[in-house]
Design a protein around this motif. Structure first.
Motif, PDB file in Angstrom:
ATOM      1  N   GLU A  41       0.837  -1.202   0.000  1.00  9.14           N
ATOM      2  CA  GLU A  41       0.000   0.000   0.000  1.00  9.14           C
ATOM      3  C   GLU A  41       0.874   1.255   0.000  1.00  9.14           C
ATOM      4  O   GLU A  41       0.592   2.214  -0.695  1.00  9.14           O
ATOM      5  CB  GLU A  41      -0.928   0.012   1.223  1.00  9.14           C
ATOM      6  N   TYR A  42       1.920   1.228   0.788  1.00  4.79           N
ATOM      7  CA  TYR A  42       2.839   2.355   0.886  1.00  4.79           C
ATOM      8  C   TYR A  42       3.468   2.655  -0.471  1.00  4.79           C
ATOM      9  O   TYR A  42       3.506   3.791  -0.919  1.00  4.79           O
ATOM     10  CB  TYR A  42       3.909   2.010   1.926  1.00  4.79           C
ATOM     11  N   PRO A 108      -5.737   4.065   1.415  1.00  3.36           N
ATOM     12  CA  PRO A 108      -5.071   2.916   0.794  1.00  3.36           C
ATOM     13  C   PRO A 108      -5.672   2.596  -0.567  1.00  3.36           C
ATOM     14  O   PRO A 108      -6.857   2.801  -0.794  1.00  3.36           O
ATOM     15  CB  PRO A 108      -5.325   1.776   1.782  1.00  3.36           C
ATOM     16  N   VAL A 109      -4.841   2.098  -1.452  1.00  2.00           N
ATOM     17  CA  VAL A 109      -5.245   1.843  -2.835  1.00  2.00           C
ATOM     18  C   VAL A 109      -6.471   0.935  -2.907  1.00  2.00           C
ATOM     19  O   VAL A 109      -7.369   1.154  -3.693  1.00  2.00           O
ATOM     20  CB  VAL A 109      -4.068   1.237  -3.627  1.00  2.00           C
ATOM     21  N   ARG A 110      -6.538  -0.079  -2.074  1.00  2.00           N
ATOM     22  CA  ARG A 110      -7.655  -1.016  -2.175  1.00  2.00           C
ATOM     23  C   ARG A 110      -8.986  -0.385  -1.793  1.00  2.00           C
ATOM     24  O   ARG A 110     -10.032  -0.906  -2.100  1.00  2.00           O
ATOM     25  CB  ARG A 110      -7.395  -2.272  -1.360  1.00  2.00           C
TER      26      ARG A 110
END
Length: 121
Positions: A41-42, A108-110
């Motif tokens: 995610e980072y 976060p991307v998700r």
């Protein structure tokens, strides 16, 4: 894909216990999957740790300001029965858009594709 590589990090017993407790409360349950998730995610956010921390600090200030504005709106509504609700709803929706914009910088991307905070109608 088979995972053959390892990374070793030295931490104290207390730090290890805190991280394990944190991971167990997450959906990932163990440190390996938790760290792989956090690192992916980072990387996907494309931010340095300092950039991300600064954005979180700014976000906290903005959320506090939005909370204060909402309290002022609620006080105004409670004090005056003749308040123009359309104006107040427009102000709430403007705050909502600003909050969603700030959150998108650190989300976060998700979660990025999930629906943002709904507007008040």
């Amino acid at each position: 894909m088979q995972k053959l590589e390892t990374i070793h990090v030295r931490i104290t017993d207390i730090e290890k216990q805190e991280l394990q407790n944190f991971a167990q409360k997450s959906p990932h349950k163990n440190l390996s999957t938790f760290f792989r998730f956090v690192c992916s995610e980072y990387r996907a956010l494309g931010k340095s740790g300092t950039d991300l921390l600064n954005e979180i600090i700014i976000l906290r200030r903005e959320i506090s300001a939005i909370g204060n504005n909402l309290n002022q709106i609620a006080k105004k509504i409670n004090q005056n029965n003749n308040v123009a609700f359309d104006d107040e709803l427009k102000e709430i929706n403007a705050m909502n858009k600003k909050l969603n914009s700030l959150l998108s910088k650190i989300r976060p991307v998700r979660y990025a594709k999930k629906e943002s905070i709904p507007q008040v109608k």
